[in-house]
Write an enzyme that holds these catalytic residues in place. Structure first.
Site, PDB file in Angstrom:
ATOM      1  N   ARG A 107       0.842  -1.198   0.000  1.00 32.73           N
ATOM      2  CA  ARG A 107       0.000   0.000   0.000  1.00 32.73           C
ATOM      3  C   ARG A 107       0.881   1.254   0.000  1.00 32.73           C
ATOM      4  O   ARG A 107       1.940   1.275   0.638  1.00 32.73           O
ATOM      5  CB  ARG A 107      -0.850  -0.026   1.263  1.00 32.73           C
ATOM      6  N   THR A 416      -8.712   0.802 -10.500  1.00 32.78           N
ATOM      7  CA  THR A 416      -8.026  -0.359  -9.939  1.00 32.78           C
ATOM      8  C   THR A 416      -8.206  -1.547 -10.886  1.00 32.78           C
ATOM      9  O   THR A 416      -9.057  -1.518 -11.769  1.00 32.78           O
ATOM     10  CB  THR A 416      -8.591  -0.702  -8.536  1.00 32.78           C
ATOM     11  N   THR A 434      -3.570  -0.741  -7.864  1.00 32.03           N
ATOM     12  CA  THR A 434      -4.325   0.476  -8.123  1.00 32.03           C
ATOM     13  C   THR A 434      -3.434   1.698  -8.202  1.00 32.03           C
ATOM     14  O   THR A 434      -2.288   1.658  -7.733  1.00 32.03           O
ATOM     15  CB  THR A 434      -5.352   0.691  -6.979  1.00 32.03           C
ATOM     16  N   GLU A 436      -5.537   4.395  -7.437  1.00 29.96           N
ATOM     17  CA  GLU A 436      -6.716   5.005  -6.815  1.00 29.96           C
ATOM     18  C   GLU A 436      -7.730   5.424  -7.874  1.00 29.96           C
ATOM     19  O   GLU A 436      -8.367   4.577  -8.445  1.00 29.96           O
ATOM     20  CB  GLU A 436      -6.350   6.162  -5.883  1.00 29.96           C
ATOM     21  N   ASP A 458      -7.688   8.450   0.028  1.00 27.88           N
ATOM     22  CA  ASP A 458      -8.428   7.402   0.756  1.00 27.88           C
ATOM     23  C   ASP A 458      -8.419   7.652   2.266  1.00 27.88           C
ATOM     24  O   ASP A 458      -9.099   6.943   3.015  1.00 27.88           O
ATOM     25  CB  ASP A 458      -7.830   6.012   0.479  1.00 27.88           C
ATOM     26  N   SER A 477      -7.826   0.951   2.874  1.00 32.68           N
ATOM     27  CA  SER A 477      -8.218   0.504   1.539  1.00 32.68           C
ATOM     28  C   SER A 477      -9.465  -0.372   1.630  1.00 32.68           C
ATOM     29  O   SER A 477      -9.890  -0.771   2.717  1.00 32.68           O
ATOM     30  CB  SER A 477      -7.074  -0.296   0.921  1.00 32.68           C
ATOM     31  N   SER A 478     -10.014  -0.673   0.457  1.00 32.44           N
ATOM     32  CA  SER A 478     -11.127  -1.628   0.370  1.00 32.44           C
ATOM     33  C   SER A 478     -10.725  -2.861  -0.426  1.00 32.44           C
ATOM     34  O   SER A 478     -11.551  -3.764  -0.628  1.00 32.44           O
ATOM     35  CB  SER A 478     -12.314  -0.978  -0.343  1.00 32.44           C
ATOM     36  N   GLY A 498     -12.917  -1.136  -7.771  1.00 34.25           N
ATOM     37  CA  GLY A 498     -14.159  -0.409  -7.491  1.00 34.25           C
ATOM     38  C   GLY A 498     -14.242   0.303  -6.164  1.00 34.25           C
ATOM     39  O   GLY A 498     -15.342   0.459  -5.632  1.00 34.25           O
TER      40      GLY A 498
END
Ligand code: GLU
Length: 600
Positions: A107, A416, A434, A436, A458, A477-478, A498
């Site tokens: 990340r 992403t 990603t 973003e 984010d 993050s997701s 997404g």
């Protein structure tokens, strides 16, 4: 050197076998499609060229990790608005021989000079508008982790060298690829902010025009950058000339004269790049109806929030009740889990997240009582965060105890990319990467041909909050790359792009597979529903008009159609080794799945 000799030897053998007609394997390779069935390994991505490159590496004897990195590097060329070395991501690896799942946190990280008011207008003190001001700025750029993810994954678990796996992507950037409608539409969607930076304008809007669909698009600067990395290794990025170019660009973005919005510089330094490191984290494991699901832990919320939803809905027999009622339960569980996500989740190096409590059965049992037959309410309905602290195994007090349960605006994107790879040995890589937003910060590093991320958007700009900006912190993050094991030994791997819809897309695939008996291609193609504690539930366009959509509306759900939710990919490996690889049929223009060998 040893690896190079080995690859040369493999190539020689393959060549001889082809000449002697002894290698039916190559003739039997599947053609790219949205679903491919076979053996010997597979690749599924959003792009045909990238998938082919991964398959080629597998056929040359590379393992899943080699193929995943080669594929990711190719996606950096053909999907430059979703992924690349200017960004970050999370890689999940299943090593079959060792029977273990490894998760790599690559990340992006906030520079050391980051302050909590990162996104406030320096003149007014007010929060800057999200688009274009916050996302198209040097401020938004986190220290990239993608290249270190690739090199570390290769060094630890791969068999080929970085230069070997980058070679196909270098050729692709140099010789060019055919611009497809998605590529051109992504530039069109970003035209104003791309045109605001000289480097981005020159590359993607030559003479002020969009590239032509079907035309050949080349990126010689990107080929040069990959070559530099291939020749000189990681230090040229984190400690050398590419890093210097990144820092220059962040501190002094190449804006045109009088840009249409103020372009704010960032505070990244060479020290930040030098300090960047990966985290090899313990994956999150969720047990669901006899399946073991593995995913990324913090700073991604993907598999934690997803795991919470699964814990909640495991109390209902989703497969046995009628479909609207089952989907209604999932939506209501999503509201609850997203309320807790907003209240508690952030970078674990900075916040004390009550994970055992959040993921405990007792907490799920308690909160399941909030799920009724009807929707919680209308457009304004929000679930409140709960109190997982009594369910913590660790009795030390949590610093999050006083955090208000606020749902701070999620800026879900469609950006992403997710790739899924398996090899002949049964190893699997599930990798979401990603920059973003679609088009990231919109800033191409001049002379180096790649776009910088805007991942720091984010962070939640409000403070105090577990996800507020801090020096050296990673924004929540997701992303939810997933590898799962069925009771019969079937291995399943999938993921999606997404933004925060990643969580609900991956959950949807999980329940489609486990509760609703779909195959991986059906599970990926099926309609998406995304409730993120935002009142309305987002759905694919026109789903609201279907019988199922109408039935959910009758149960009180407010459905909001949106153009695209989650262009996913996945692979399922049956206990006998037979693979089904699947990519998106339509979303983002459709993807491509291939297997190393078609069934005989
Ligand atoms: N930045 C997002 C995340 O880490 C991904 C962006 C997207 O998928 O649009 O969750």
């Amino acid at each position: 050197m040893y690896k190079r000799i080995r690859v040369a030897a493999i190539a020689l053998c393959v060549g001889l076998m082809v000449l002697l007609g002894r290698l039916p394997l190559l003739a039997q390779t599947s053609v790219p499609g949205i679903v491919a069935i076979g053996i010997g390994g597979a690749v599924a991505t959003v792009d045909t060229e990238a998938t082919r490159i991964g398959i080629d590496i597998l056929q040359r004897g590379g393992n899943a990790i080699d193929a995943a990195v080669a594929t990711a590097a190719a996606l950096g060329v053909v999907e430059p608005f979703s992924a690349g070395i200017g960004g970050g991501g999370f890689m999940l690896i299943y090593q079959k021989a060792e029977n273990r799942v490894i998760s790599i946190d690559g990340r992006e990280e906030a520079p050391a000079a980051t302050t909590v008011d990162l996104f406030n207008d320096p003149d007014t003190g007010e929060l800057l508008p999200f688009t274009p001001n916050r996302i198209s700025s040097g401020l938004a750029v986190g220290v990239p982790g993608t290249l270190l993810t690739w090199t570390e994954a290769l060094d630890r678990y791969g068999t080929l060298s970085l230069s070997e796996v980058l070679a196909p992507a270098i050729a692709l950037a140099e010789n060019g690829f055919r611009a497809d409608p998605t590529f051109v539409s992504q530039i069109r969607a970003n035209q104003e902010r791309f045109a605001a930076f000289t480097s981005t304008r020159d590359l993607y809007l030559p003479d002020g025009n969009l590239p032509v669909v079907g035309g050949i698009f080349k990126n010689p600067d990107q080929a040069k950058t990959y070559r530099l990395v291939a020749d000189r290794g990681l230090n040229v990025f984190y400690r050398g000339e590419i890093g210097e170019a990144i820092v220059r660009t962040v501190q002094n973005p190449p804006a045109i004269e009088n840009p249409p919005f103020p372009v704010l510089p960032g505070r990244m330094t060479m020290g930040d790049l030098d300090d960047y490191d990966l985290h090899i984290r313990t994956p999150i494991r969720t047990d669901y109806r006899g399946y073991q699901l593995y995913g990324m832990s913090l700073p991604s919320s993907g598999s934690i929030t997803g795991g919470q939803v699964l814990n909640l809905v495991e109390g209902f027999d989703l497969g046995a009740i009628d479909r609207p009622a089952a989907l209604n339960k999932i939506i209501e569980a999503e509201r609850i889990a997203f309320a807790d996500r907003a209240a508690f989740l952030g970078d674990p190096e900075f916040v004390d997240v009550p994970l055992p409590g959040l993921l405990s059965e007792g907490y799920a049992d308690l909160r399941r009582e909030e799920i009724g037959v009807q929707a919680l309410g209308g457009r304004e309905a929000r679930a409140a965060a709960g109190n997982p602290l009594p369910f913590q195994r660790d009795p030390s007090p949590s610093l999050t105890e006083t955090v208000a349960a606020t749902a701070i605006g999620d800026h879900e994107g469609v950006s992403t990319t997710h790739l899924t790879v398996s090899d002949r040995l049964g190893n699997v890589v599930s990798y979401t990467l990603t920059i973003e937003a679609t088009g990231g910060s919109g800033i191409v590093v001049p002379g180096y041909g790649f776009i910088l991320n805007n991942e720091l958007t984010d962070f939640d700009p409000a403070s105090p909050h577990p996800n507020s900006p801090e020096p050296g912190k990673r924004p929540r993050s997701s992303m939810a790359p997933t590898i799962a094991f069925a009771p019969d030994g079937t291995v399943l791997a999938y993921g999606s792009p997404g933004g925060s819809t990643i969580i609900t897309t991956v959950l949807g695939i999980t329940t489609n597979l486990i509760d609703f008996g779909m195959s991986i291609d059906q599970a990926i193609a099926a309609p998406r529903l995304s409730q993120r504690n935002g009142g309305v539930t987002q759905v694919d366009s026109n789903f609201e008009l279907t019988d199922l959509g109408q039935a959910l509306t009758a149960l009180g759900q407010v459905l909001e159609p949106v153009p695209e939710i989650g262009a996913a990919t996945g692979i399922v490996i049956a206990p006998d080794g037979r693979i089904t690889a699947a990519a998106e049929p339509n979303r983002r223009g459709g993807g491509a799945a291939m297997v190393v060998r078609s069934p005989t």
